[in-house]
Design a protein around this motif. Structure first.
Motif, PDB file in Angstrom:
ATOM      1  N   UNK A   1       0.843  -1.193   0.000  1.00 14.05           N
ATOM      2  CA  UNK A   1       0.000   0.000   0.000  1.00 14.05           C
ATOM      3  C   UNK A   1       0.880   1.245   0.000  1.00 14.05           C
ATOM      4  N   UNK A   2       0.735   2.160  -0.965  1.00  8.64           N
ATOM      5  CA  UNK A   2      -0.197   2.073  -2.098  1.00  8.64           C
ATOM      6  C   UNK A   2       0.323   1.142  -3.180  1.00  8.64           C
ATOM      7  N   UNK A   3      -0.612   0.449  -3.835  1.00  3.89           N
ATOM      8  CA  UNK A   3      -0.244  -0.456  -4.917  1.00  3.89           C
ATOM      9  C   UNK A   3       0.173   0.357  -6.140  1.00  3.89           C
ATOM     10  N   UNK A   4       1.212  -0.117  -6.821  1.00  2.00           N
ATOM     11  CA  UNK A   4       1.726   0.580  -8.002  1.00  2.00           C
ATOM     12  C   UNK A   4       1.983  -0.443  -9.106  1.00  2.00           C
ATOM     13  N   UNK A   5       1.587  -0.107 -10.321  1.00  2.00           N
ATOM     14  CA  UNK A   5       1.943  -0.887 -11.503  1.00  2.00           C
ATOM     15  C   UNK A   5       2.977  -0.090 -12.283  1.00  2.00           C
ATOM     16  N   UNK A   6       4.122  -0.689 -12.525  1.00  2.00           N
ATOM     17  CA  UNK A   6       5.199  -0.035 -13.279  1.00  2.00           C
ATOM     18  C   UNK A   6       5.423  -0.802 -14.575  1.00  2.00           C
ATOM     19  N   UNK A   7       5.247  -0.130 -15.690  1.00  3.57           N
ATOM     20  CA  UNK A   7       5.459  -0.741 -17.002  1.00  3.57           C
ATOM     21  C   UNK A   7       6.663  -0.086 -17.669  1.00  3.57           C
ATOM     22  N   UNK A   8       7.650  -0.896 -18.005  1.00  2.00           N
ATOM     23  CA  UNK A   8       8.794  -0.345 -18.726  1.00  2.00           C
ATOM     24  C   UNK A   8       8.339   0.113 -20.104  1.00  2.00           C
TER      25      UNK A   8
END
Length: 279
Positions: A106-113
């Motif tokens: 928390x907080x959730x994070x999506x990381x896209x290269x």
């Protein structure tokens, strides 16, 4: 005149030998065939009027990428203040690269290269940003926050658990003595005898951390943080989604997920080339 040409001897080559009596032919494991590669995409823009904020920000991203490749710290650029048109230009330019990171803490994070190695697009509640660096910093600092607590050697041993407890002792020892200067320690499950019950026991004993990573190059590489500090599960699958390598790595971050220094520098150069083409 005598010709130098000679017919090849008979009885050699494919199809020349009779099949085995049992009718079985030698079969090979399906290896990965396709590889994702960088392909420059130049957004088509009729008029750059009003898009200078995006162009300026991406220039800064390019500079930060070169700096990171030369040993600089990660840099984050907030995108929340950009209007829809500027945000769309950045999204189209960045594209989608090989590595995706999910941080479940928390907080959730999506990381896209992005298509530029080491340039990451971050999404989450209240998060809309670009981070430049070998890996997103939060994937290092929050990786081993337990999503599922490790039960260690207190994990109940079901019938069939044979070789997992000694492996746990080895991983716990390497975890406790790990430093950033320590060489990566690998436990290759593919080469070790184990049962399905061993794997289930290890999953429970090591728990589950807060970071999952998918790297798509030749086939897929799936990387999962355990709840034991510095211990990662690393699994390679071929293009048929068959598991071909299963291991634990004791390290700060498995190398397959990290953008190399030379890749970061090259990313900065490529971004500048794209921006010049847009202009």
């Amino acid at each position: 005149m005598v010709s130098n040409f000679h017919l090849p001897p008979t009885g050699y080559g494919p199809g020349s030998q009779p099949p085995e009596e049992d009718g079985k032919e030698l079969e090979y494991m399906q290896l990965p065939q396709d590889m994702r590669a960088y392909s420059a995409h130049i957004p088509y823009i009729d008029d750059l009027k009003g898009l200078e904020p995006a162009m300026t920000l991406m220039t800064k991203v390019a500079e930060a990428s070169v700096a990171a490749g030369n040993g600089g710290e990660n840099v984050i650029f907030d995108l929340k203040e950009l209007d829809k048109e500027n945000r769309a230009l950045i999204a189209e330019t960045m594209g989608e690269g090989e590595v995706a990171v999910k941080i479940h803490d928390i907080p959730a994070i999506a990381a896209q290269e992005s298509v530029f190695a080491g340039v990451w697009v971050l999404k989450g509640v209240g998060v809309d940003a670009i981070e430049v660096g070998p890996v997103p910093k939060s994937s290092l600092t929050r990786a081993f926050n337990p999503r599922k607590a490790a039960t260690g050697n207190q994990t109940p041993r079901q019938p069939g658990v044979v070789n997992a407890p000694p492996l746990l002792v080895e991983l716990e020892d390497k975890s406790a003595t790990y430093t950033p200067e320590t060489e990566t320690h690998v436990v290759n499950l593919t080469l070790l005898p184990h049962t399905e019950e061993d794997l289930l026991w290890l999953d429970a004993a090591l728990g589950k951390g807060s970071v999952d990573i998918l790297s798509r190059g030749y086939g897929n590489c799936r990387i999962t943080a355990t709840a034991l500090p510095h211990v990662w599960r690393v699994q390679f699958f071929n293009s048929m989604d068959t598991l071909i390598l299963d291991s634990f790595e004791v390290t700060s971050m498995p190398e397959v997920a990290i953008a190399a220094s030379e890749d970061l520098i090259e990313s900065g150069e490529r971004i500048i080339e794209v921006l010049e083409a847009i202009r």
